[in-house]
Design a protein around this motif. Sequence first.
Motif, short mmCIF file in Angstrom:
data_model
loop_
_atom_site.label_atom_id
_atom_site.label_comp_id
_atom_site.label_asym_id
_atom_site.label_seq_id
_atom_site.Cartn_x
_atom_site.Cartn_y
_atom_site.Cartn_z
N LEU A 23 101.17 28.57 -33.10
CA LEU A 23 99.40 27.81 -32.69
C LEU A 23 98.19 28.61 -32.79
O LEU A 23 97.46 28.44 -33.95
CB LEU A 23 99.34 26.79 -31.92
CG LEU A 23 100.22 25.67 -32.05
CD1 LEU A 23 100.18 25.37 -30.86
CD2 LEU A 23 99.35 24.54 -32.67
N HIS A 24 98.11 30.11 -32.53
CA HIS A 24 97.54 31.25 -32.95
C HIS A 24 97.48 31.69 -33.24
O HIS A 24 96.93 33.27 -33.22
CB HIS A 24 97.63 31.13 -31.03
CG HIS A 24 96.63 30.67 -30.31
ND1 HIS A 24 97.63 29.43 -29.42
CD2 HIS A 24 95.75 30.40 -29.53
CE1 HIS A 24 96.55 29.26 -28.97
NE2 HIS A 24 95.57 28.87 -29.09
N ALA A 58 96.89 20.80 -31.81
CA ALA A 58 97.30 21.06 -32.49
C ALA A 58 96.41 21.72 -33.33
O ALA A 58 95.37 20.93 -35.04
CB ALA A 58 98.43 20.71 -33.29
N PRO A 59 95.67 23.10 -33.96
CA PRO A 59 95.22 23.37 -35.01
C PRO A 59 96.15 23.31 -36.77
O PRO A 59 95.53 23.92 -38.12
CB PRO A 59 94.05 24.44 -34.95
CG PRO A 59 95.91 25.00 -34.38
CD PRO A 59 96.16 23.78 -33.23
N ALA A 60 97.51 23.14 -36.48
CA ALA A 60 97.90 23.64 -37.43
C ALA A 60 99.05 22.31 -37.56
O ALA A 60 99.51 21.56 -36.09
CB ALA A 60 98.29 24.84 -37.98
N ASP A 63 105.07 21.59 -39.70
CA ASP A 63 105.68 22.37 -41.21
C ASP A 63 104.82 23.98 -41.51
O ASP A 63 105.49 24.74 -41.54
CB ASP A 63 105.35 21.50 -42.35
CG ASP A 63 106.38 20.55 -41.87
OD1 ASP A 63 107.04 20.88 -41.87
OD2 ASP A 63 106.24 19.91 -42.79
N GLU A 64 103.18 23.71 -40.62
CA GLU A 64 102.42 24.99 -40.79
C GLU A 64 103.13 26.66 -39.66
O GLU A 64 102.83 27.45 -39.81
CB GLU A 64 101.53 24.95 -40.52
CG GLU A 64 100.74 24.35 -42.15
CD GLU A 64 99.42 23.71 -42.14
OE1 GLU A 64 98.07 23.82 -43.01
OE2 GLU A 64 99.11 23.00 -40.99
N VAL A 65 103.44 25.47 -38.52
CA VAL A 65 103.76 26.62 -37.38
C VAL A 65 104.42 26.99 -37.77
O VAL A 65 105.12 28.04 -36.76
CB VAL A 65 103.93 25.18 -35.50
CG1 VAL A 65 104.37 25.93 -35.23
CG2 VAL A 65 102.31 24.97 -35.63
#
Length: 311
Positions: A23-24, A58-60, A63-65
């Motif tokens: 996430l970071h 969540a900033p994403a 699937d992106e994570v």
Amino acid sequence: MMRTVTVIGAGDMGHGFAVHFALHGREVTLVDHRRSNLDEAEERIREVVEFHDEEGLAPASPDEVLDRVSFTLDRDAGVSDAEFVLETVPEDLDVKREVFESVAAAAPSDAVLASNTSGIPVTDIAAGNAAADRIVGCHWWYPPYLLTPVEVVRGEATSDETMDRTAAFLEDVDRTPVVVERDVPGFVWNRVQNAVVRECMHLAEEGVASVEDINAAVRDGYARRTAVIGPFETIDVGGLDLYRTVAGNLFPHLSNADEPSDLFDEYLERGRGGIEDGAGFFEYDAPASEVTRRRDEGLAALGRALDDRRD
């Protein structure tokens, strides 16, 4: 800035670390010795990110994570490019020593090698290891994606550079390093937590109050205030003279037990081992996953409230 992270152990803490680091923006490799553990961790990572999305944290997307997380059974390959390695294998000294021996040989020579041990001395884990100066305690609190303090524990051989790099990395991933300069059993958090647990058990055993009322007093009183100001700030607000007087009167009456309370055995013998059994000190009418989700929802709400207050 360290960008590549390897987590060794895909259990409760391991999948949580993978979530938080991904996430970071970190590239994360999750290592385990069983494919089934990795498959389960992948599903749990998706569930946690979906929870973050629902809570607005969540900033994403899931699937992106997951695109930032790779899964492998090959430990040596998994650490070969890592700048930061964090192990979260069972609390067994021999197991941890074996992990760090192999990781020290396979990881880059400048990688930080961190242990999430909650109580085994870092000095013992690093004993005899050629990379002992790069081995550091890095104890997170559960769940790691919602609680911000992380203990950075100096072993006898841990270098200043390793301590500084670990603290800086934690700050980069939005965590608060709690620097522990002496490698004492239980570090800071577990010593404080177990001191509270010991006194709560003592009060229940002595019939001073019910389990329910003791639980409520800590949860809704002490813990709520402590979420806003810590113990030393609390003393400052009340005044050192007052707290010194109270301590002098009260300390002789507090529990000094050096063995676990008999209440543990009494409940265990009745098959009440906790939420997985549907009962511990309390009874639960929901699956363990739902109980932990309710906890996480409460922690997320508390975190938002405290952040708003500080802003």
